[in-house]
Scaffold this active site. Structure first.
Site: not given
Ligand code: GLN
Length: 192
Positions: A78, A171, A173
Site C-alpha cells: 500500500c 495489506h 499482513e
Molecule cells: N493512501 C495512503 C497513501 O497515499 C496509503 C494507504 C494505506 O497504506 N493503507 O500513502
C-alpha cells in the site's frame, strides 16, 4: 536471513507478527544502524507522504536508496508500494519515491469510489485465491518491461514485482494468510 520492517509510521506491527507466524524473526528498522542489520526489508502501509518525510528525518533515505540500488529484496504494501515506485501521481510535490520498481502509481485511486474493500484475488502462482484487504489503496497505472504482473482487480494491477522487489496495493499482513509474505521470503538475495 534477517528480515527488517521499516517502523517509522503505519502498519508495521502486523507485518512483524505475520513473519513470527511463519517462524521468521523480523527486526523493526528505525535507523541506519538497524538497516545495516537486515538483508531484506518491508515498507508497510500507512501514509506514504509521512513515510517519505520520515526517511529524510531519520537519515534513512540515502542508505536505503543505496541498498535498493544493490538489489536488496524489498516488499512494499500500500503506502510502501507508493514509496518504492518510480513515479507517483496525486502525490505531494516533496514526496520523492525510491524507484525500486519501474511502476507509475496513483494514490487513493480506488478511494474515489470506495474507501476500503476486500477481494478474493486470483494471484499468478497461487492455487487458491488470496483474501486481499484494500484501504485507500493506490493502483499501478503503468509498468515497465522489467515488471511482472501477478494480480489485478477490475483490470487494474494490484500485485507485481521485479527480480528484487514485490509490491501490493493491498495489506497482506491484515489477512490470516501468509502466502504473499512467503513469496517475498523466496526472492533470492543478490546483494550480500
Ligand atoms: N493512501 C495512503 C497513501 O497515499 C496509503 C494507504 C494505506 O497504506 N493503507 O500513502
Amino acid at each position: 536471513m534477517q528480515v527488517g520492517v521499516l517502523a517509522l509510521q503505519g502498519a508495521f506491527e502486523r507485518h512483524i507478527k505475520t513473519f513470527q507466524k511463519i517462524g521468521v524473526n523480523a527486526l523493526p528498522v528505525k535507523s541506519p544502524d538497524d538497516l545495516e542489520q537486515v538483508d531484506r526489508l518491508v515498507i508497510p502501509g500507512g501514509e506514504s507522504t509521512a513515510i517519505s518525510m520520515l526517511l529524510n528525518l531519520n537519515s534513512l533515505r540515502a542508505p536505503l536508496q543505496k541498498r535498493i540500488s544493490e538489489k536488496m529484496p524489498v516488499f512494499g504494501t500500500c503506502a510502501g508500494m507508493i514509496v518504492l515506485s518510480k513515479t507517483v501521481l496525486d502525490g505531494r510535490e516533496d514526496q520523492i519515491p525510491l524507484n525500486a520498481i519501474d511502476i507509475t502509481v496513483r494514490r487513493n485511486a480506488f478511494g474515489r469510489q470506495i474507501d476500503s474493500f476486500e477481494s478474493e484475488l486470483e494471484v499468478k502462482g497461487l492455487n487458491e485465491p488470496f483474501p486481499a484487504v484494500f484501504i485507500r489503496a493506490p493502483i499501478v497505472e503503468s509498468v515497465g518491461n522489467s515488471v511482472e504482473v501477478y494480480a489485478r482487480v477490475n483490470g487494474q494491477i494490484v500485485l507485481c514485482g521485479n527480480d528484487s522487489t514485490l509490491v501490493t496495493s493491498f495489506h497482506p499482513e491484515l489477512s490470516d494468510d501468509n502466502r504473499i509474505h512467503e513469496i517475498f521470503l523466496s526472492i533470492e538475495s543478490k546483494d550480500r
